[in-house]
Motif scaffolding. Sequence first.
Motif, mmCIF file in Angstrom:
data_model
loop_
_atom_site.group_PDB
_atom_site.id
_atom_site.type_symbol
_atom_site.label_atom_id
_atom_site.label_comp_id
_atom_site.label_asym_id
_atom_site.label_seq_id
_atom_site.Cartn_x
_atom_site.Cartn_y
_atom_site.Cartn_z
ATOM 1 N N ALA A 37 -54.066 -39.637 96.189
ATOM 2 C CA ALA A 37 -54.311 -39.305 97.587
ATOM 3 C C ALA A 37 -54.568 -40.581 98.403
ATOM 4 C CB ALA A 37 -55.492 -38.354 97.714
ATOM 5 N N ARG A 38 -55.377 -41.496 97.849
ATOM 6 C CA ARG A 38 -55.652 -42.754 98.545
ATOM 7 C C ARG A 38 -54.371 -43.577 98.692
ATOM 8 N NH1 ARG A 38 -60.310 -46.444 96.318
ATOM 9 N NH2 ARG A 38 -61.487 -44.621 96.975
ATOM 10 N N GLU A 39 -53.542 -43.555 97.674
ATOM 11 C CA GLU A 39 -52.272 -44.281 97.720
ATOM 12 C C GLU A 39 -51.372 -43.720 98.832
ATOM 13 O OE1 GLU A 39 -48.435 -45.178 94.823
ATOM 14 O OE2 GLU A 39 -50.198 -44.201 93.995
ATOM 15 N N ALA A 40 -51.317 -42.393 98.933
ATOM 16 C CA ALA A 40 -50.498 -41.767 99.975
ATOM 17 C C ALA A 40 -51.022 -42.095 101.377
ATOM 18 C CB ALA A 40 -50.453 -40.258 99.775
ATOM 19 N N LEU A 41 -52.354 -42.061 101.539
ATOM 20 C CA LEU A 41 -52.931 -42.416 102.839
ATOM 21 C C LEU A 41 -52.665 -43.882 103.184
ATOM 22 C CD1 LEU A 41 -56.364 -40.544 102.693
ATOM 23 C CD2 LEU A 41 -54.398 -40.000 104.138
ATOM 24 N N GLY A 42 -52.750 -44.750 102.190
ATOM 25 C CA GLY A 42 -52.458 -46.163 102.421
ATOM 26 C C GLY A 42 -51.011 -46.382 102.814
ATOM 27 N N THR A 43 -50.110 -45.663 102.160
ATOM 28 C CA THR A 43 -48.689 -45.767 102.509
ATOM 29 C C THR A 43 -48.456 -45.299 103.940
ATOM 30 O OG1 THR A 43 -48.066 -45.416 100.198
ATOM 31 C CG2 THR A 43 -46.371 -45.033 101.850
ATOM 32 N N ALA A 44 -49.083 -44.190 104.315
ATOM 33 C CA ALA A 44 -48.926 -43.675 105.677
ATOM 34 C C ALA A 44 -49.471 -44.657 106.704
ATOM 35 C CB ALA A 44 -49.627 -42.329 105.811
ATOM 36 N N GLU A 45 -50.609 -45.255 106.433
ATOM 37 C CA GLU A 45 -51.188 -46.215 107.368
ATOM 38 C C GLU A 45 -50.313 -47.473 107.467
ATOM 39 O OE1 GLU A 45 -55.473 -48.362 108.336
ATOM 40 O OE2 GLU A 45 -55.293 -47.023 106.622
ATOM 41 N N ASN A 46 -49.748 -47.890 106.357
ATOM 42 C CA ASN A 46 -48.853 -49.036 106.354
ATOM 43 C C ASN A 46 -47.606 -48.751 107.195
ATOM 44 O OD1 ASN A 46 -47.400 -51.327 105.788
ATOM 45 N ND2 ASN A 46 -47.541 -51.153 103.584
ATOM 46 N N VAL A 47 -47.031 -47.578 107.053
ATOM 47 C CA VAL A 47 -45.849 -47.190 107.834
ATOM 48 C C VAL A 47 -46.204 -47.126 109.324
ATOM 49 C CG1 VAL A 47 -44.230 -45.294 108.282
ATOM 50 C CG2 VAL A 47 -44.682 -46.022 105.946
ATOM 51 N N TYR A 48 -47.377 -46.607 109.634
ATOM 52 C CA TYR A 48 -47.836 -46.559 111.027
ATOM 53 C C TYR A 48 -47.946 -47.971 111.597
ATOM 54 C CZ TYR A 48 -51.041 -45.877 114.962
ATOM 55 O OH TYR A 48 -51.629 -45.899 116.205
ATOM 56 N N GLY A 49 -48.489 -48.894 110.837
ATOM 57 C CA GLY A 49 -48.586 -50.283 111.279
ATOM 58 C C GLY A 49 -47.220 -50.909 111.488
ATOM 59 N N GLN A 50 -46.269 -50.583 110.609
ATOM 60 C CA GLN A 50 -44.909 -51.103 110.762
ATOM 61 C C GLN A 50 -44.271 -50.576 112.045
ATOM 62 O OE1 GLN A 50 -42.763 -50.111 107.199
ATOM 63 N NE2 GLN A 50 -43.966 -51.484 105.917
ATOM 64 N N ALA A 51 -44.515 -49.301 112.347
ATOM 65 C CA ALA A 51 -43.964 -48.717 113.575
ATOM 66 C C ALA A 51 -44.566 -49.403 114.805
ATOM 67 C CB ALA A 51 -44.235 -47.222 113.614
ATOM 68 N N LYS A 52 -45.867 -49.669 114.777
ATOM 69 C CA LYS A 52 -46.504 -50.360 115.896
ATOM 70 C C LYS A 52 -45.933 -51.765 116.056
ATOM 71 C CE LYS A 52 -51.002 -50.197 116.260
ATOM 72 N NZ LYS A 52 -52.449 -50.120 115.938
ATOM 73 N N ASP A 53 -45.700 -52.456 114.953
ATOM 74 C CA ASP A 53 -45.098 -53.790 115.022
ATOM 75 C C ASP A 53 -43.692 -53.735 115.622
ATOM 76 O OD1 ASP A 53 -47.251 -55.210 114.043
ATOM 77 O OD2 ASP A 53 -46.506 -55.285 111.985
ATOM 78 N N THR A 54 -42.927 -52.724 115.234
ATOM 79 C CA THR A 54 -41.563 -52.579 115.747
ATOM 80 C C THR A 54 -41.569 -52.333 117.251
ATOM 81 O OG1 THR A 54 -40.823 -51.704 113.620
ATOM 82 C CG2 THR A 54 -39.426 -51.258 115.519
ATOM 83 N N VAL A 55 -42.450 -51.463 117.705
ATOM 84 C CA VAL A 55 -42.545 -51.171 119.138
ATOM 85 C C VAL A 55 -43.005 -52.416 119.900
ATOM 86 C CG1 VAL A 55 -43.815 -49.834 120.863
ATOM 87 C CG2 VAL A 55 -42.883 -48.703 118.850
ATOM 88 N N ARG A 56 -43.967 -53.131 119.363
ATOM 89 C CA ARG A 56 -44.458 -54.351 120.006
ATOM 90 C C ARG A 56 -43.338 -55.389 120.117
ATOM 91 N NH1 ARG A 56 -48.496 -55.573 116.728
ATOM 92 N NH2 ARG A 56 -49.912 -54.203 117.827
ATOM 93 N N HIS A 57 -42.554 -55.518 119.056
ATOM 94 C CA HIS A 57 -41.449 -56.474 119.064
ATOM 95 C C HIS A 57 -40.398 -56.082 120.104
ATOM 96 C CE1 HIS A 57 -38.617 -59.422 117.552
ATOM 97 N NE2 HIS A 57 -37.710 -58.467 117.386
ATOM 98 N N ALA A 58 -40.076 -54.787 120.176
ATOM 99 C CA ALA A 58 -39.093 -54.316 121.165
ATOM 100 C C ALA A 58 -39.599 -54.549 122.587
ATOM 101 C CB ALA A 58 -38.787 -52.831 120.944
ATOM 102 N N ALA A 59 -40.882 -54.328 122.824
ATOM 103 C CA ALA A 59 -41.447 -54.555 124.159
ATOM 104 C C ALA A 59 -41.413 -56.027 124.518
ATOM 105 C CB ALA A 59 -42.879 -54.029 124.224
ATOM 106 N N ASP A 60 -41.692 -56.880 123.550
ATOM 107 C CA ASP A 60 -41.619 -58.320 123.805
ATOM 108 C C ASP A 60 -40.200 -58.753 124.143
ATOM 109 O OD1 ASP A 60 -44.326 -58.600 123.357
ATOM 110 O OD2 ASP A 60 -44.100 -59.359 121.301
ATOM 111 N N GLN A 61 -39.219 -58.199 123.433
ATOM 112 C CA GLN A 61 -37.829 -58.541 123.724
ATOM 113 C C GLN A 61 -37.421 -58.045 125.107
ATOM 114 O OE1 GLN A 61 -35.464 -56.990 120.453
ATOM 115 N NE2 GLN A 61 -35.075 -59.082 119.766
ATOM 116 N N ALA A 62 -37.844 -56.836 125.469
ATOM 117 C CA ALA A 62 -37.511 -56.300 126.789
ATOM 118 C C ALA A 62 -38.121 -57.168 127.883
ATOM 119 C CB ALA A 62 -37.998 -54.858 126.914
#
Length: 109
Positions: A37-62
């Motif tokens: 369960a902890r592993e699954a929550l960690g994976t989900a939080e990691n994916v959420y962080g990756q999505a935030k990084d992607t959005v931040r990068h796209a905003a910087d490029q725009a």
Amino acid sequence: MVDTNRITGAVKELGGKVQGAVGDLTGSNRDSFEGRAREALGTAENVYGQAKDTVRHAADQAYDYAEDAYDQGRRYLREGHDQSAEWPHASLLVAGLVGFGLGLLVAKL
């Protein structure tokens, strides 16, 4: 810059893997389940962080593209202004023709 959710997610994921492996080795179903369960929550939080990084990068490029377009527009405006200063009679002629055309449009309304 890496989002903190990616770091904490990776740590939780690793901790969950370790806890799950220890639970499997000791035969403790509780530790094994909590680890997974902890592993699954960690994976989900990691994916959420990756999505935030992607959005931040796209905003910087725009922002960079918008800034470049603004600078290019200023440059074109300055060049146009410089050329109109070199040809004042042509500028007056164009302004007169535009005014005449607008006058015809207004008169027909």
